[in-house]
Design a protein around this motif. Structure first.
Motif: not given
Length: 483
Positions: A161-169, A180-184
């Motif tokens: 879903x657009x607008x929701x954040x996802x955390x990636x290493x 750790x990078x947080x991308x919306x």
């Protein structure tokens, strides 16, 4: 005389009544046959559901029956299940909710490698670059993803879903530390019109020969947005003083019929673009309009054996109107149109072949199952402009293209591959711009003149062409996955 007229009236009335009775009888017979056939299906389904040795999933049974029916038709008719619906829509529209990177799985490192971020995407804005490795997504280690399903697992977590954040290493190439990078997530719209190289700002450079002012557009799919993208690129090229154009349709599997019509209409002033005719659909013809034609310059269209469907509509149209020379290889040969029909309130879809299409010359380019190389199908290169690639050359081309498509790379591609198909197209266009004779000159078209303003939109067609790369793309290299 009066009796003769009465007799004729009586005969006409009798024939009308007989025709009506015959129609009703035939309709009743059809209905009886339909009922009997459906009864066979229902009885079989009921027996399997009740008495098969193991429990069965009813939904799976019905879907298997539907696919069995479609298997008796052609390769392009298909059933899209609820589980496959999102993937189908993404393939057709080249649009999804995600972070905007192209990735592949590195088996040796057991990590997801970023091939390239998409220009202006959330991932690009977050600082993710080509060569970065994703080792964690939402706290889940990539190396612990189910074996053989690593990319599938990553895509499920990265898309959404657009607008929701996802955390990636992320592990950068010059580091061993996990950042750790947080991308919306945003709506990612994949560009369908690409150039040969990037500008410094990350946008595509559509001028392949700055000195001679030759433009180059690489069209990957035909979506709702493709015509607008082509129009915008042509405006940009026109403002830069474009003198010639190469339209690259190699590996383009097709897409929306309306997009092919609108793009063809940008280059042809009048006459037929394409026509369609089906068993249960009225014949329809699309014609070009002079207003808005981009003309006054020579054109070459690049095609290969994997250019199909909408790609063939455009190349056949411009070839028949002597607007462009066709360079490369004989195309795939798909001369049919599919209609997408909603099933069960849109929860699933039926993609059914409902018509054939015909090029302006009136010929259908479809390659039927028993067609030979000597038969007439596909779109052939113009005389003197056939340039075949071996499979090895095709692998080299794809590898070279993947390297060139990396955004933000400061390193020049390592490949020494020479694209002889592109070189042939450039040779022709350069010769035309310079007023010189080129090989195959007798076959070349004459450029016409006209205003280069955008054409009026024709509205969206309900028919969509097949956009299933799995049916027409040879898996030469492992493709990157967009997320």
């Amino acid at each position: 005389m009066e009796k003769s007229l009465q007799r004729l009236a009586w005969v006409a009335t009798t024939l009308t009544l007989l025709l009506a009775v015959w129609t009703q009888v035939a309709r009743a017979q059809d209905q009886d046959e339909y009922y009997e056939l459906m009864q066979v299906f229902v009885d079989t389904f009921e027996q399997i559901d009740r008495n098969y040795v193991k429990d069965v999933d009813r939904q799976e049974l019905v879907e298997a029956a539907v696919r069995g029916m479609l298997a008796k038709l052609d390769p392009y008719s298909d059933y899209i299940s609820p589980q496959d619906l999102d993937r189908f829509n993404e393939a057709v529209e080249q649009e999804f909710g995600g972070v905007g990177i192209q990735v592949h799985f590195d088996r040796e490192q057991r990590s997801i490698e970023v091939m390239t971020p998409l220009p202006g995407s959330p991932a690009y804005e977050a600082g993710i670059r080509a060569g970065d490795r994703i080792v964690e997504i939402e706290g889940q280690a990539v190396k612990e993803f189910p074996e053989g399903r690593e990319i599938e697992s990553a895509v499920k977590l990265l898309k959404g879903e657009p607008g929701v954040q996802v955390k990636v290493g992320i592990v950068h190439p010059d580091s061993t530390e996990v950042e750790e990078v947080v991308i919306t997530r945003e709506i990612i719209q994949l560009d369908t019109v690409l150039g040969n190289t990037y500008n410094e700002d990350g946008s595509w450079d559509f001028m392949i020969d700055e000195e001679r002012k030759i433009g180059y557009l690489r069209l990957t799919h035909f979506t709702r947005r493709s015509a607008a993208e082509v129009r915008a690129a042509l405006r940009s090229l026109r403002d830069q003083g474009m003198q010639g154009l190469i339209l690259d349709l190699r590996f383009n599997p097709g897409g929306r019929l309306q997009a092919a019509v609108e793009i063809s209409d940008m280059f042809v002033e009048s006459g037929k673009i394409v026509s369609t005719e089906g068993r249960n659909s009225s014949p329809h013809t699309w014609s070009a309009k002079k207003f808005g034609t981009f003309s006054g310059f020579p054109m070459a269209i690049l095609v290969n054996r994997y250019s199909a469907s909408a790609s063939e509509i455009v190349s056949a149209c411009l070839q028949d109107h002597d607007r462009a020379v066709i360079v490369g290889e004989r195309t795939w040969g798909k001369g049919s149109v599919q209609t997408v029909i909603d099933l069960v309130d849109g929860d699933s879809k039926l993609k059914l072949t409902t018509a054939s299409y015909y090029r302006p010359s009136g010929k259908n380019i479809h390659r039927f199952p028993k067609a030979t190389e000597e038969d007439e199908w596909g779109v052939m290169p113009d005389e003197g402009f056939a340039v075949e690639f071996s499979f090895d050359q095709m692998r080299q081309y794809q590898r070279d293209r993947q390297q060139r498509d990396v955004l933000g790379s400061d390193e020049a591609p390592e490949s020494d591959f020479v694209d002889t198909q592109l070189e042939k197209a450039l040779e022709y266009v350069r010769g035309e711009v310079a007023g010189e004779d080129t090989p195959g000159d007798d076959a070349k078209p004459d450029a016409t003149t006209g205003d280069a303003e955008p054409k009026a939109d024709e509205g969206e067609a309900k028919k969509v062409e097949k956009d299933a790369a799995s049916l027409i793309r040879l898996p030469l290299l492992a493709p990157a996955t967009a997320t």
